[in-house]
Design a protein around this motif. Structure first.
Motif, PDB file in Angstrom:
ATOM      1  N   GLN A 131      32.559  17.712  23.483  1.00  0.00           N
ATOM      2  CA  GLN A 131      31.490  18.704  23.505  1.00  0.00           C
ATOM      3  C   GLN A 131      30.867  18.883  22.119  1.00  0.00           C
ATOM      4  OE1 GLN A 131      32.454  22.917  23.329  1.00  0.00           O
ATOM      5  NE2 GLN A 131      31.484  23.204  25.318  1.00  0.00           N
ATOM      6  N   ARG A 132      29.554  18.797  22.048  1.00  0.00           N
ATOM      7  CA  ARG A 132      28.859  19.058  20.773  1.00  0.00           C
ATOM      8  C   ARG A 132      27.540  19.780  21.023  1.00  0.00           C
ATOM      9  NH1 ARG A 132      32.094  16.563  17.578  1.00  0.00           N
ATOM     10  NH2 ARG A 132      32.874  14.569  18.334  1.00  0.00           N
ATOM     11  N   GLY A 133      27.049  20.408  19.962  1.00  0.00           N
ATOM     12  CA  GLY A 133      25.760  21.079  20.048  1.00  0.00           C
ATOM     13  C   GLY A 133      24.629  20.071  20.182  1.00  0.00           C
ATOM     14  N   THR A 134      23.609  20.462  20.902  1.00  0.00           N
ATOM     15  CA  THR A 134      22.439  19.610  21.126  1.00  0.00           C
ATOM     16  C   THR A 134      21.818  19.149  19.809  1.00  0.00           C
ATOM     17  OG1 THR A 134      21.952  20.568  23.276  1.00  0.00           O
ATOM     18  CG2 THR A 134      20.082  19.661  22.058  1.00  0.00           C
ATOM     19  N   PHE A 135      21.807  20.036  18.784  1.00  0.00           N
ATOM     20  CA  PHE A 135      21.155  19.676  17.518  1.00  0.00           C
ATOM     21  C   PHE A 135      22.016  18.739  16.657  1.00  0.00           C
ATOM     22  CE2 PHE A 135      19.048  24.073  17.978  1.00  0.00           C
ATOM     23  CZ  PHE A 135      18.090  23.553  18.825  1.00  0.00           C
ATOM     24  N   ALA A 136      23.251  18.478  17.103  1.00  0.00           N
ATOM     25  CA  ALA A 136      24.091  17.482  16.427  1.00  0.00           C
ATOM     26  C   ALA A 136      24.031  16.136  17.139  1.00  0.00           C
ATOM     27  CB  ALA A 136      25.538  17.972  16.346  1.00  0.00           C
ATOM     28  N   LEU A 137      23.222  16.054  18.186  1.00  0.00           N
ATOM     29  CA  LEU A 137      23.118  14.847  19.012  1.00  0.00           C
ATOM     30  C   LEU A 137      21.684  14.340  19.050  1.00  0.00           C
ATOM     31  CD1 LEU A 137      25.191  16.135  22.075  1.00  0.00           C
ATOM     32  CD2 LEU A 137      25.970  14.482  20.358  1.00  0.00           C
ATOM     33  N   ARG A 138      21.527  13.036  19.356  1.00  0.00           N
ATOM     34  CA  ARG A 138      20.191  12.496  19.580  1.00  0.00           C
ATOM     35  C   ARG A 138      19.885  12.384  21.072  1.00  0.00           C
ATOM     36  NH1 ARG A 138      18.014  10.772  14.371  1.00  0.00           N
ATOM     37  NH2 ARG A 138      16.333   9.670  15.401  1.00  0.00           N
ATOM     38  N   ARG A 147      17.098  18.273  25.299  1.00  0.00           N
ATOM     39  CA  ARG A 147      16.964  19.242  24.207  1.00  0.00           C
ATOM     40  C   ARG A 147      15.809  20.163  24.545  1.00  0.00           C
ATOM     41  NH1 ARG A 147      18.615  15.862  20.574  1.00  0.00           N
ATOM     42  NH2 ARG A 147      18.097  17.240  18.855  1.00  0.00           N
ATOM     43  N   ALA A 156      23.741  25.448  19.936  1.00  0.00           N
ATOM     44  CA  ALA A 156      23.353  24.034  19.806  1.00  0.00           C
ATOM     45  C   ALA A 156      23.574  23.497  18.398  1.00  0.00           C
ATOM     46  CB  ALA A 156      21.897  23.855  20.223  1.00  0.00           C
ATOM     47  N   SER A 184      28.558  18.993  10.044  1.00  0.00           N
ATOM     48  CA  SER A 184      29.175  17.744   9.568  1.00  0.00           C
ATOM     49  C   SER A 184      28.143  16.719   9.093  1.00  0.00           C
ATOM     50  CB  SER A 184      30.043  17.140  10.679  1.00  0.00           C
ATOM     51  OG  SER A 184      29.254  16.500  11.658  1.00  0.00           O
ATOM     52  N   ASN A 220      26.450  23.556  16.893  1.00  0.00           N
ATOM     53  CA  ASN A 220      27.839  23.118  16.817  1.00  0.00           C
ATOM     54  C   ASN A 220      27.937  21.625  16.451  1.00  0.00           C
ATOM     55  OD1 ASN A 220      30.551  22.752  17.144  1.00  0.00           O
ATOM     56  ND2 ASN A 220      30.599  23.230  19.330  1.00  0.00           N
ATOM     57  N   VAL A 237      22.525  23.596  25.584  1.00  0.00           N
ATOM     58  CA  VAL A 237      22.815  23.837  24.164  1.00  0.00           C
ATOM     59  C   VAL A 237      24.106  23.137  23.734  1.00  0.00           C
ATOM     60  CG1 VAL A 237      21.468  25.949  23.854  1.00  0.00           C
ATOM     61  CG2 VAL A 237      23.826  26.093  24.724  1.00  0.00           C
ATOM     62  N   LEU A 238      25.035  22.947  24.673  1.00  0.00           N
ATOM     63  CA  LEU A 238      26.239  22.166  24.408  1.00  0.00           C
ATOM     64  C   LEU A 238      26.295  21.030  25.416  1.00  0.00           C
ATOM     65  CD1 LEU A 238      28.716  25.125  23.763  1.00  0.00           C
ATOM     66  CD2 LEU A 238      28.035  23.405  22.072  1.00  0.00           C
ATOM     67  N   GLY A 272      29.025  13.382  10.062  1.00  0.00           N
ATOM     68  CA  GLY A 272      30.474  13.458   9.920  1.00  0.00           C
ATOM     69  C   GLY A 272      31.229  13.292  11.222  1.00  0.00           C
ATOM     70  N   TRP A 273      30.804  13.976  12.266  1.00  0.00           N
ATOM     71  CA  TRP A 273      31.549  13.898  13.538  1.00  0.00           C
ATOM     72  C   TRP A 273      31.537  12.478  14.078  1.00  0.00           C
ATOM     73  CZ3 TRP A 273      29.252  11.917  17.761  1.00  0.00           C
ATOM     74  CH2 TRP A 273      27.858  12.038  17.924  1.00  0.00           C
ATOM     75  N   HIS A 274      30.453  11.769  13.846  1.00  0.00           N
ATOM     76  CA  HIS A 274      30.305  10.416  14.373  1.00  0.00           C
ATOM     77  C   HIS A 274      31.194   9.450  13.596  1.00  0.00           C
ATOM     78  CE1 HIS A 274      28.104   6.560  15.194  1.00  0.00           C
ATOM     79  NE2 HIS A 274      28.103   7.082  16.392  1.00  0.00           N
TER      80      HIS A 274
END
Lengths: 166, 166
Positions: free
Chosen positions: B97-104, B108, A63, A69, A65, B87-88, B159-161
């Motif tokens: 595809q991104r990790g849950t902790f990189a998303l709002r 989760r 998670a 960034s 991933n 988790v993804l 960064g990814w955003h």
């Protein structure tokens, strides 16, 4: 819970808590900090530039991933040493009675702290961050990306706090 | 949980969750919003200036003392319709595809949302606020004063955003 370190002070008001919880939390990791006693912790996170380590438990590592960034993260953690029944509190460093929801005190019905941290580095399941003020071993609850567009309000004011400082 | 509305998409990865919770949460109120279906909710809170109402449950009303002096609050609430095992994820509006902790994303391990709101008014146990994006009836978990000194980071970057928008 009502021991000397985490007890109730004059002017503080406790309520009976519900008999049952409404939902459950998983601890998804631990936070390593330099502070092992409550009185050692910085009063707030801006008082310290100590690098702390967030250790994410194995099942949740995927998670992370994309987290690399981010320059800043919003970290939620569980203040597991705090009492949960105080609705009015008298913080030692202010000395005035206020409602729990007007304070960032760890003592609250759901002792979930939210801190904005600077991400320094990620290595495997370990995140080096600056901006935490919690006890060593504090359970981790969530990591979120910090979006300036929605999370940053530079002109926000906490009136009681501003008045106290004048 | 794996129904059509809240199911898993191609590229998403779920893990087995622990058998037991580590801690319990009390729902301390409810949030009233104009949105009763997930697809009606604004993608993020800045997309809407709808006034929502936070209704604090009776036992906790005293804890609002002092909140009226705050211009902004950090509100924690429980996304009780979300799955917790991803988790993804592949958010529909990003398609990557991104990790849950990189998303709002509400999905989760601990579905606790954190939103910064503008406080318009308090009347008894009801707070009128702007800045929420959740379903009507969402359980309230915490209200905190928003301190610009520690909570506001105007130059933070996800960064990814940022890359995706360029």
């Amino acid at each position: 819970m009502a021991d000397d370190e985490f007890g109730i002070r004059a002017g503080e008001v406790a309520i009976p808590l519900p008999e049952k919880f409404d939902a459950g939390v998983y601890f998804i990791g631990r936070i390593q900090t330099p502070w092992t006693r409550r009185e050692e912790c910085p009063k707030n996170a801006r008082e310290s530039d100590a690098v702390c380590t967030i250790e994410v438990a194995e099942p949740y590592v995927a998670a992370l991933n994309g987290v690399e960034s981010c320059t800043h993260l919003l970290v939620l953690y569980w203040m597991d040493k705090s009492r949960r029944d105080l609705v009015l509190q008298v913080p030692r460093h202010y000395g005035e009675q206020r409602g729990t929801f007007a304070l960032r005190s760890p003592a609250r019905p759901n002792p979930i702290a939210a801190s904005v941290v600077t991400l320094r580095q990620i290595s495997g399941n370990r995140l080096s961050v600056v901006g935490l003020d919690c006890l060593d071993g504090t359970p981790l609850v969530d990591i979120k990306p910090y979006f300036a567009s929605t999370d940053s309000v530079p002109n926000a004011v906490v009136g009681w706090h501003k008045a106290q400082r004048c």
